[in-house]
Design a protein around this motif. Sequence first.
Motif, short mmCIF file in Angstrom:
data_model
loop_
_atom_site.label_atom_id
_atom_site.label_comp_id
_atom_site.label_asym_id
_atom_site.label_seq_id
_atom_site.Cartn_x
_atom_site.Cartn_y
_atom_site.Cartn_z
N VAL A 165 0.86 -1.18 0.00
CA VAL A 165 0.00 0.00 0.00
C VAL A 165 0.90 1.24 0.00
CG1 VAL A 165 -1.95 -1.10 1.18
CG2 VAL A 165 -0.13 -0.01 2.53
N LYS A 166 0.40 2.33 -0.54
CA LYS A 166 1.17 3.58 -0.62
C LYS A 166 1.24 4.23 0.76
CE LYS A 166 1.31 8.10 -2.91
NZ LYS A 166 0.72 8.99 -3.93
N MET A 167 2.45 4.63 1.16
CA MET A 167 2.64 5.27 2.45
C MET A 167 3.15 6.71 2.33
SD MET A 167 6.22 3.63 3.85
CE MET A 167 6.36 4.92 5.07
N GLY A 168 3.44 7.15 1.12
CA GLY A 168 3.94 8.51 0.92
C GLY A 168 4.62 8.62 -0.42
N GLU A 169 5.29 9.73 -0.62
CA GLU A 169 5.98 9.94 -1.88
C GLU A 169 7.10 10.96 -1.70
OE1 GLU A 169 2.92 11.24 -4.51
OE2 GLU A 169 3.00 13.33 -3.83
N ASP A 170 8.11 10.84 -2.50
CA ASP A 170 9.20 11.81 -2.57
C ASP A 170 9.05 12.59 -3.87
OD1 ASP A 170 10.32 11.02 -0.17
OD2 ASP A 170 11.51 9.44 -1.13
N VAL A 171 9.12 13.91 -3.75
CA VAL A 171 8.93 14.78 -4.91
C VAL A 171 10.20 15.58 -5.16
CG1 VAL A 171 7.57 16.64 -5.93
CG2 VAL A 171 6.46 14.96 -4.45
N THR A 172 10.70 15.52 -6.37
CA THR A 172 11.85 16.32 -6.81
C THR A 172 11.36 17.31 -7.85
OG1 THR A 172 13.37 14.48 -6.43
CG2 THR A 172 14.14 16.28 -7.85
N GLU A 173 11.56 18.61 -7.57
CA GLU A 173 11.09 19.64 -8.49
C GLU A 173 12.24 20.09 -9.40
OE1 GLU A 173 7.27 21.77 -6.41
OE2 GLU A 173 9.19 22.81 -6.36
N THR A 174 11.99 20.10 -10.68
CA THR A 174 12.96 20.52 -11.69
C THR A 174 12.38 21.69 -12.47
OG1 THR A 174 13.77 18.25 -11.90
CG2 THR A 174 14.36 19.80 -13.65
N LEU A 175 13.10 22.78 -12.52
CA LEU A 175 12.62 23.95 -13.26
C LEU A 175 12.91 23.75 -14.75
CD1 LEU A 175 11.38 26.79 -12.99
CD2 LEU A 175 13.70 27.69 -12.88
N GLU A 176 11.90 23.92 -15.57
CA GLU A 176 12.03 23.76 -17.02
C GLU A 176 11.39 24.95 -17.71
OE1 GLU A 176 13.61 23.07 -19.52
OE2 GLU A 176 13.53 20.86 -19.47
N VAL A 177 11.81 25.20 -18.91
CA VAL A 177 11.26 26.32 -19.68
C VAL A 177 10.67 25.79 -20.98
CG1 VAL A 177 13.49 26.81 -20.78
CG2 VAL A 177 11.75 28.58 -20.70
N ILE A 178 9.52 26.34 -21.36
CA ILE A 178 8.88 25.99 -22.62
C ILE A 178 9.24 27.07 -23.64
CG2 ILE A 178 6.68 25.58 -23.80
CD1 ILE A 178 5.52 24.77 -21.11
#
Length: 547
Positions: free
Chosen positions: A141-154
């Motif tokens: 079962v899911k107990m959490g998550e790790d999030v990595t934010e990456t800045l990108e440009v369009i």
Amino acid sequence: MSDAASEIARLRAELAAQTARAQAAERDLAQARALASCTEAMIQELKLEIAKLRRDKYGISSERRARLIDQLELQLEELEAAATEDALAAEQAAAQDKTSTVRAFTRRKPLRKPFPDHLPRERVVVEAPTTCTCCGSDRIVKMGEDVTETLEVIPRQWKVIQTVREKFTCRACEKISQPPAPFHTIPRGWAGPQLIAMVAFDKYGQHQPLNRQSERIAREGIDLSLSTLADLIGHACVALAPIHELIERHVLTAARLHGDDTTVPLLARGGTRTARLWTYVRDDQPWGGSAPPAALFKFSRDRQMIHPNKHLAGWQGVLQADAYSGYNDLYLADRSPGPARSALCWSHARRKFFELADIVGNVRKNKPAHDISPVALEAVKRIDAIFDIEREINGMGADTRLAVRQEQSRPLVEELHTWLLGERARMSKHNSVAKAIDYLMPPKGDRWDAFTAFLDDGRICLTNNAAERALRGIALGRKSWLFAGSERGGDRAAFMYTLIVTCKMNDINPQAWMADVLARMPDITVSRLTELLPWNCKVMQEAVKAA
């Protein structure tokens, strides 16, 4: 035979040992180079931080501090890049050798602010396991998550907006009905307000000539010739003329103005000639005034005194400027509607002494560090004491500033005046320090009254820095657009600088403001044009945020 084999084995072992030592030396060298680069970058970053803190605490006391910060930022940029390269090289060297232990090395990485909340987030979810990676069970079962934010440009996107007006015919009378065409910023509406604002701001705010813009846009697959872009600039000036007129009226109703000018190369027959861009700045913030700040720019082919007379015709008040004689007609008693009052800039006066007492400057020019004028150094110290008082009262009300100046600044000014007269009496007229003193107190004239005007009026500033800040961007522009193509081109530049600098003085994004104004102007009445002024747009934005 056995002796030869053993000798070969010995040589191979010795070669392997030397190779290992060479690799270890290379790793140590990479490690040391990375450490030195990071340390140098850290020192430079701290120097920059100290310079900025001094500026925030004491204000910009001279143009040298602004140039110093620019120089430190450029050096930090290069050092940070070099530190990153060396740190990666050290990591690669350590990774190649898995047998030896490399001394731990941790680089102090540049601090990065969190990404703004208003940016859209795109979630890319990595496919999750369906079974336990340990025992293989599917009871997970899911107990959490790790999030990595990456800045990108369009990359910039282009689109064509089709405005459709449907036609209807009446079966009874056979007449055709169709809604009226909407008003556009320019005739036939082939260019949207965002495009017009981008071209105008890039030319005058980012100093990108239209030929370079045309080339850049062509690389994005859009063919807009230089003449087409120039047509947009002309349309923008016509559309924004009512706003420019309101800003000009606002500036010229001020009781106190900052005035200054700077050179602009003007294309002429056989080469270029030196033209001028003038600025008149209304800024009441130093004495707590409620009027929003604004700047008005004017262009002229030369620096004759007829130009400030024409620019300020009908205006009366306090003019803070340098000692340029071209302003003298404004101070005449018989001037209509009345004489302007002169208030001269102490930064200009201090600078003349500072150049004679600049130890660092002497070293930079290969002059002895001790080859400075003691009189000039003492004058700088005395003037700095007056500046220290001004920093403490900056932003206070005019009455408070006047009271402090009467109590603290006036004695220092009077002592400085007496001391300068005594020193000047012992000097030749050819002495460099004597020339600096004569700028404050010329043998003929009453310039000292203009320098001491701030002692009797709490609204007057000690310097003319407000006008110099307004002109700062033009010096950068000269390196990009090289010259004004014509007198009309100079007038257009002054027109656009009025809008852009006024936006910046009110903490408004000039390009976004220009696009918003161009989009709203076709549907707004003349009586509501004041709603589009930069400071009114700022009030509306703050109200929306508060709601």
